[in-house]
Design a protein around this motif. Structure first.
Motif, PDB file in Angstrom:
ATOM      1  N   TYR A   1       0.867  -1.171   0.000  1.00 26.83           N
ATOM      2  CA  TYR A   1       0.000   0.000   0.000  1.00 26.83           C
ATOM      3  C   TYR A   1       0.906   1.225   0.000  1.00 26.83           C
ATOM      4  O   TYR A   1       1.820   1.321   0.817  1.00 26.83           O
TER       5      TYR A   1
ATOM      6  N   HIS B   1      -6.918   2.081   7.498  1.00 28.65           N
ATOM      7  CA  HIS B   1      -7.850   1.043   7.058  1.00 28.65           C
ATOM      8  C   HIS B   1      -7.156  -0.294   6.831  1.00 28.65           C
ATOM      9  O   HIS B   1      -7.767  -1.351   7.031  1.00 28.65           O
ATOM     10  N   HIS B   2      -5.885  -0.267   6.422  1.00 27.27           N
ATOM     11  CA  HIS B   2      -5.164  -1.504   6.113  1.00 27.27           C
ATOM     12  C   HIS B   2      -4.151  -1.880   7.190  1.00 27.27           C
ATOM     13  O   HIS B   2      -3.436  -2.875   7.046  1.00 27.27           O
TER      14      HIS B   2
END
Length: 226
Positions: A111, A148-149
């Motif tokens: 990410y 979120h990750h």
């Protein structure tokens, strides 16, 4: 570019690794890291007029005041993460997308956050076109991480922050590693390896004096050397 240019670059990286081992404690980079460096077509990540220099062991400008990192530095930072195929990695500062491409060959998912909209969009399209489909890019403030990750097995920061962004420490998984250059523009900067133990305790080690462009973001930081 041909194999001779790639082989010459690998030899330069290996020489730099030996020459800096008194600082880093690393005499030889992991074979898989060197293979990833050899496999990523660096010429795709630099402007057209700089393609003849893509396999020089130097940083190069990519526009918006940013640079693609020296290949030796990319290899060093990647090696310090100790990447493996089960890991989820956060990159703070996408830049050209080159570092993300290297990591994508070594981990499960990358990410990546880039604060400059044009760079984020360009890198996103380029990585997709080149087949690096386990990289997800978002335009945004990398100093805030990507909650979120989180948590992440490793975090790599590709620009010099004045301090380590607290959000990145918080989003690092116990047992994880954070590699980040810290310091002020035009002054001494240090590449740091930060580790979080199973209890959440933090240790850090100075690895090497470096020179990165400044990190831009809410925590003081940003820009990007990648």
């Amino acid at each position: 570019m041909g194999q001779p240019q790639i082989n010459a670059l690998l030899r330069k990286i290996e020489a730099d690794c030996r020459n800096t081992s008194r600082y880093t404690g690393i005499e030889v980079f992991q074979a898989k890291v060197m293979q990833a460096i050899a496999s990523v077509p660096r010429e795709e990540f630099v402007p057209d007029h700089l393609k003849p220099y893509a396999y020089d062991n130097n940083p190069l400008p990519i526009g918006e005041g940013q640079t693609i990192s020296q290949p030796y530095i990319v290899a060093l930072m990647t090696d310090l993460l100790c990447p493996n195929k089960d890991q989820i990695i956060l990159e703070a500062g996408t830049g050209s997308g080159y570092q993300a491409a290297v990591l994508s060959l070594l981990v499960k998912k990358v990410y990546s956050l880039e604060i400059v909209p044009s760079l984020a969009q360009k890198a996103k399209q380029l990585l997709w076109d080149l087949g690096y489909h386990n990289v997800e890019i978002r335009q945004g403030d990398a100093s805030l991480g990507w909650q979120h990750h989180a948590p992440f097995d490793g975090i790599i920061v590709t620009a010099a922050a004045e301090q380590i962004p607290p959000a990145l420490i918080e989003q690092l998984r116990p047992g994880g590693r954070l590699v980040i250059p810290v310091g002020y523009p035009h002054m001494t900067q240090e590449l740091l390896l930060v580790e979080k133990d199973a209890a959440g305790g933090i240790t850090q080690r100075n690895i090497l004096p470096v020179a990165f462009v400044p990190f831009t973001g809410a925590s003081n930081c940003a820009g990007n050397q990648e």
